[in-house]
Structure formats: C-alpha cells, structure tokens
Design an enzyme around this catalytic site. Structure first.
Site, PDB file in Angstrom:
ATOM      1  N   SER A 240       0.853  -1.189   0.000  1.00 41.86           N
ATOM      2  CA  SER A 240       0.000   0.000   0.000  1.00 41.86           C
ATOM      3  C   SER A 240       0.887   1.236   0.000  1.00 41.86           C
ATOM      4  O   SER A 240       2.116   1.138   0.036  1.00 41.86           O
ATOM      5  CB  SER A 240      -0.890   0.001   1.240  1.00 41.86           C
ATOM      6  OG  SER A 240      -0.114   0.385   2.361  1.00 41.86           O
ATOM      7  N   LYS A 241       0.247   2.365  -0.023  1.00 44.36           N
ATOM      8  CA  LYS A 241       0.931   3.663  -0.053  1.00 44.36           C
ATOM      9  C   LYS A 241       2.034   3.779   0.999  1.00 44.36           C
ATOM     10  O   LYS A 241       3.038   4.449   0.791  1.00 44.36           O
ATOM     11  CB  LYS A 241      -0.089   4.779   0.219  1.00 44.36           C
ATOM     12  CG  LYS A 241      -0.754   5.332  -1.007  1.00 44.36           C
ATOM     13  CD  LYS A 241      -0.493   6.805  -1.190  1.00 44.36           C
ATOM     14  CE  LYS A 241       0.295   7.338  -2.314  1.00 44.36           C
ATOM     15  NZ  LYS A 241       0.737   6.721  -3.426  1.00 44.36           N
ATOM     16  N   ARG A 242       1.801   3.131   2.163  1.00 45.77           N
ATOM     17  CA  ARG A 242       2.788   3.223   3.239  1.00 45.77           C
ATOM     18  C   ARG A 242       4.145   2.711   2.790  1.00 45.77           C
ATOM     19  O   ARG A 242       5.179   3.106   3.313  1.00 45.77           O
ATOM     20  CB  ARG A 242       2.347   2.375   4.452  1.00 45.77           C
ATOM     21  CG  ARG A 242       1.197   2.945   5.228  1.00 45.77           C
ATOM     22  CD  ARG A 242       0.803   2.026   6.355  1.00 45.77           C
ATOM     23  NE  ARG A 242       0.319   0.727   5.853  1.00 45.77           N
ATOM     24  CZ  ARG A 242       0.925  -0.426   6.028  1.00 45.77           C
ATOM     25  NH1 ARG A 242       2.033  -0.506   6.713  1.00 45.77           N
ATOM     26  NH2 ARG A 242       0.415  -1.541   5.532  1.00 45.77           N
ATOM     27  N   HIS A 243       4.174   1.816   1.830  1.00 43.60           N
ATOM     28  CA  HIS A 243       5.444   1.222   1.409  1.00 43.60           C
ATOM     29  C   HIS A 243       6.178   2.053   0.368  1.00 43.60           C
ATOM     30  O   HIS A 243       7.356   1.865   0.145  1.00 43.60           O
ATOM     31  CB  HIS A 243       5.198  -0.185   0.838  1.00 43.60           C
ATOM     32  CG  HIS A 243       4.582  -1.124   1.823  1.00 43.60           C
ATOM     33  ND1 HIS A 243       3.242  -1.454   1.806  1.00 43.60           N
ATOM     34  CD2 HIS A 243       5.110  -1.777   2.880  1.00 43.60           C
ATOM     35  CE1 HIS A 243       2.985  -2.285   2.790  1.00 43.60           C
ATOM     36  NE2 HIS A 243       4.089  -2.490   3.458  1.00 43.60           N
ATOM     37  N   GLY A 244       5.468   2.947  -0.286  1.00 40.89           N
ATOM     38  CA  GLY A 244       6.098   3.740  -1.341  1.00 40.89           C
ATOM     39  C   GLY A 244       5.090   3.973  -2.434  1.00 40.89           C
ATOM     40  O   GLY A 244       3.893   3.750  -2.230  1.00 40.89           O
TER      41      GLY A 244
END
Ligand code: GLU
Length: 472
Positions: A240-244
């Site tokens: 998800s966005k949290r990873h990049g």
C-alpha cells in the site's frame, strides 16, 4: 479461443497489483493468440469516475498492453443485469428482500463480529405481503438464494478449493436503486462475453464461490480460475501507499521505464528465467505459462525495481531517452538552445549510473547550464579542507597544459593530467577529484577524462577557471 478480461473498478488509481493482474491476463491471452478485453466495472456510479477510467487506459497503453475491441463499460448494460436478476426471481432462485439497510445494520451489530449472515427473514413472504409492499412502493433488493451443498473449483495456482455453502450469505444481486452488485454484473459479463479464464487477485477467492453458484443457477459454465497471490510490502502486509509509490502513473513520473516495470512484475509469482535481465513484452508473451505460477505472496522490492530500471536505461538508445525526457515541456524548453547531439552525448555519458530518468534532469542542470554548476561549500570543504591555495596552484599547472593541448580527447587530457600531477608533486587523484567537482559540481561522475572530452577544451577551461575563482 482464449478470452480474458482485465476488469478494474475506476474508483481509484491503477495500482501495481492491478497492473500485475492486467499483465498476466495480457500475457496469457497473447501467448495463446487470444483476446484481452478491458472491462471497466463502473456499476458503482457514485464512486466511479471517467478520469480514473482514462488513467487506467493510459497506464495500460504506456506499458504496452493493447486491449482488443473497444473498452466495455458495465454502466452501459444495467438493463441486462436487471433482466437476469428478475429471471432468477421468477425461477425461485432469488427473492425480494424488503429489510431496510438500518434493520440489517442493527442485526449485524448484534451478531458476533464478522459472522453476520442475512437471516432470510424475507425468504418466505407470501404473495399478499409482496403485493402490499408493491402498492406502497417499498424499496427492495433481490437476494440470491444460496442452495445447500458444497462448492468447489480447481484453481490454477491454489489447486482444489472448496467451501460449505452454509458459510455463504444470500448476497444481494440487485440493489434497491436497480443497479447490480459486483457479483451479478461479473457473472453476467463473464458469460455473455465468453470469458474463458478469469485471472485475478486471490482476495477474490471467496467471491469465486459465490459467482460459481450464480453461474450454476443460470445453467452456465463458469470460466477457469486463476487467483494470483497478493503482493506484499517488505513488512509482509498488503502493498500500500505506506510502502512507497503504488500507482502506475507515479512510477512513470518518477522516471521508470515500462520495460523495467513489466520485467519486474513478471517476477512477482512468475519468473521468466533470469532475474537480472530486461525482458520485452514480446519475450514475456512468448514465455508465459500460467502453470508455472507460485502460490506464495511475492514481496515488492523497490530496490530491485530500481536495479532493473537502471538496466533498462542502459539498453535504451540516447535518442529514445531524450524523447521521453522532452515530454516534460519545461525541461525541453530549458535546454532547447543545445544541439540534440550534445544532449544525446550527455545522456550516453551519464546513463550507466542512472537508476531513473529523473536523475538525468539533475545531470542536465549540472552539465549544460550556462552559468556552470553550483559549487556547494560543504562538498568543497570535504574535497579540500581549509586552505585552498595549494589546490589552486595545482589546478593552475593543469590549466596551462590543457590550454596547450591540440587534441582534446580523453587520452590527451589524461596524459596532460598525469604529467601536471608529476610536475606539481602530487598524486593524480589530487587533480582528478577537484577537476570533477569543477566541471560538474558533483563528487561522482563517469570517467573524468570522458567528462573532459564531453565538455571540450573551451568549456572545460572555463569551468576550471570559474571553480578556482569560487574556491577563494
Ligand atoms: N472490479 C474488480 C476489482 O477491481 C475485479 C473484478 C474481477 O476481476 O472479477 O477488484
């Protein structure tokens, strides 16, 4: 004929997981000389947007996945879905449900968490009751009646899958506003389009049981199913966005090449052979084999993608790289006064070290700007701490030799540099590092002699002089 569909809901950006699904559908279809359909699942009219549908098409086109026929929009086919729901109603395979969303919500709350199943309150309403509701125009949904038994299918990745139907809910087919739910429209279209294989993320496995039951209720043959393991981030949680970055156009804007992306995605649950090489779409089509997919969830490794991107950049001709960079109009305008040959020579010079196309822009600034590079003081201090007079003197010796050079190629410059170092009584490195900084404002570069040759005599001398002036 093999016929597959990529069926995104245009309610958000096209993400990397969706792109992998699209890619495997595309490769499977093309490997079998079949068709790849783009089906926009925009039945949720509120949440769907034409911009997102555009973005999805743009993303697929950018990566080189050309769909067959015009894209199919589910929102244009509501009548077809409604007819199927009413047919099931007539055949006693579905029923009207008048429970209000509030009533359902309240019953959900009193059930143990996650275990709510519709309690079939409306399954046995008699004709008179239904009539009464009809007279009052009470809104209703049409629910599918889940029969007793066990439902199974053979998945290409997960093998034998089975569920007891008692675990399934009498799900809604048609909402009270007359729009279809996802299950109804998917089954209606997968069958009417003649989809031979459904390839999608394994978060859809529980949906597949429900859809197979619907196919059977309609006396239709379900397609073959392949559920791709979800892609994880480094922490083994769903990517998800949290990873990049995850949206495909973000990768484009950050300077990734389509070849690198498709090569990398092909390694997530499938590996077409070597993992240190770029594959073209044609290579992947030729090698694709659904039987070879792994069951394990792959981890998305941004570093690996950057590495493959650097390989893709290396094999791309400078002219092609320049064309992509120039899609940025501001960039193209900023360097319009330079000859194309000069710009391509710069790309060729620096490309072995580039991991993304964005990095070229920084190089253009440092290597081509008229004012020369910006010399950052802290970098200069690291290079030559304290008093700079020795540095200036040594560069002065070198400048004299450079000025006397007739042929300003890398061999000539190297010779001049080494003999200047000897004359000044210092190691060659004592001239190489400051020269690199003087020419480029950077502390790493391709071979410094190649860099000199790129600038040519006049510009090299100008930059070294300007650096000497700045280092005072
Ligand atoms: N529209 C669904 C989604 O975006 C996919 C449907 C399917 O592949 O069956 O998740």
């Amino acid at each position: 004929m093999k016929k597959v569909r990529f069926a995104p809901s245009p309610t958000g950006h096209l993400h990397i997981g969706g792109v992998r699904t699209a890619l495997f559908n595309y490769l499977y279809a093309k490997n079998a000389a079949g068709e790849f359909i783009l089906r926009i699942e925009d039945t949720d009219v509120e949440r769907s947007s034409p911009e997102m549908a555009e973005e999805i098409s743009a993303g697929l086109s950018w990566l080189g996945m050309k769909w067959d026929h015009e894209p199919y929009y589910q929102s244009h086919h509501f009548e077809k879905y409604r007819e199927i729901a009413f047919r099931l109603l007539r055949e006693g395979k579905a029923y009207r449900c008048f429970c209000t969303p509030e009533e359902i919500e309240a019953r959900k709350k009193s059930a143990p968490a996650g275990l709510f199943k519709y309690d079939r309150k409306c399954i046995s309403l008699d004709a008179a009751e239904i009539e009464r509701h009809a007279a009052k125009k009470t809104p209703f949904v049409i629910r599918f009646f889940i029969p007793e038994g066990v439902t199974g299918f053979k998945d290409r990745v997960h093998k034998e899958m089975k569920i007891n139907n008692s675990e399934l809910d009498d799900y809604v087919l048609l909402k009270s506003d007359g729009s279809p739910t996802y299950h109804l429209s998917v089954v209606a279209d997968d069958s009417s389009m003649g989809i031979s294989d459904v390839i999608r993320g394994d978060d859809h496995i529980s949906n597949t049981f429900k859809q197979i039951l619907l196919f059977r209720a309609l006396a239709l043959k379900p397609p073959k199913y392949t559920h791709l393991p979800l892609i994880f981030g480094a922490d083994k949680k769903k990517l998800s966005k949290r990873h990049g970055e995850t949206s495909i156009l973000e990768f484009k804007h950050k300077g990734y090449l389509p070849e690198a992306i498709i090569t990398y995605l092909s390694q997530l649950s499938w590996l077409p052979g070597e993992n240190k090489k770029i594959f073209t779409m044609a290579d992947l089509v030729q090698k694709f084999n659904l039987q070879k997919l792994s069951k394990n969830s792959p981890v998305f490794d941004y570093e690996k993608l950057r590495f493959l991107n650097s390989l893709a950049i290396r094999r791309k001709p400078p002219g092609a790289i320049y064309d992509i960079l120039s899609e940025d109009k501001e960039f193209a305008a900023a360097f319009s006064e330079f000859a194309v040959e000069k710009k391509e020579a710069l790309i060729e010079l620096v490309k072995p070290r580039m991991k993304t196309l964005i990095e070229f822009k920084e190089k253009f600034k440092n290597y081509l700007s008229k004012e020369g590079p910006v010399y950052r003081r802290e970098e200069l201090e690291k290079l030559a701490p304290g008093d700079k007079s020795g540095l200036r003197k040594n560069l002065g010796v070198f400048l004299d030799r450079l000025s006397a050079l007739d042929s300003f190629d890398s061999a000539g410059v190297e010779e001049a540099l080494r003999s200047s170092a000897e004359e000044a009584g210092v190691k060659a490195a004592a001239l190489i590092h400051p020269s690199r900084f003087a020419l480029t404002g950077e502390t790493v570069s391709p071979s410094i002699f190649e860099v000199f040759a790129f600038f040519g005599k006049e510009e090299s001398i100008k930059r070294i002089k300007s650096f000497i002036a700045h280092s005072g």
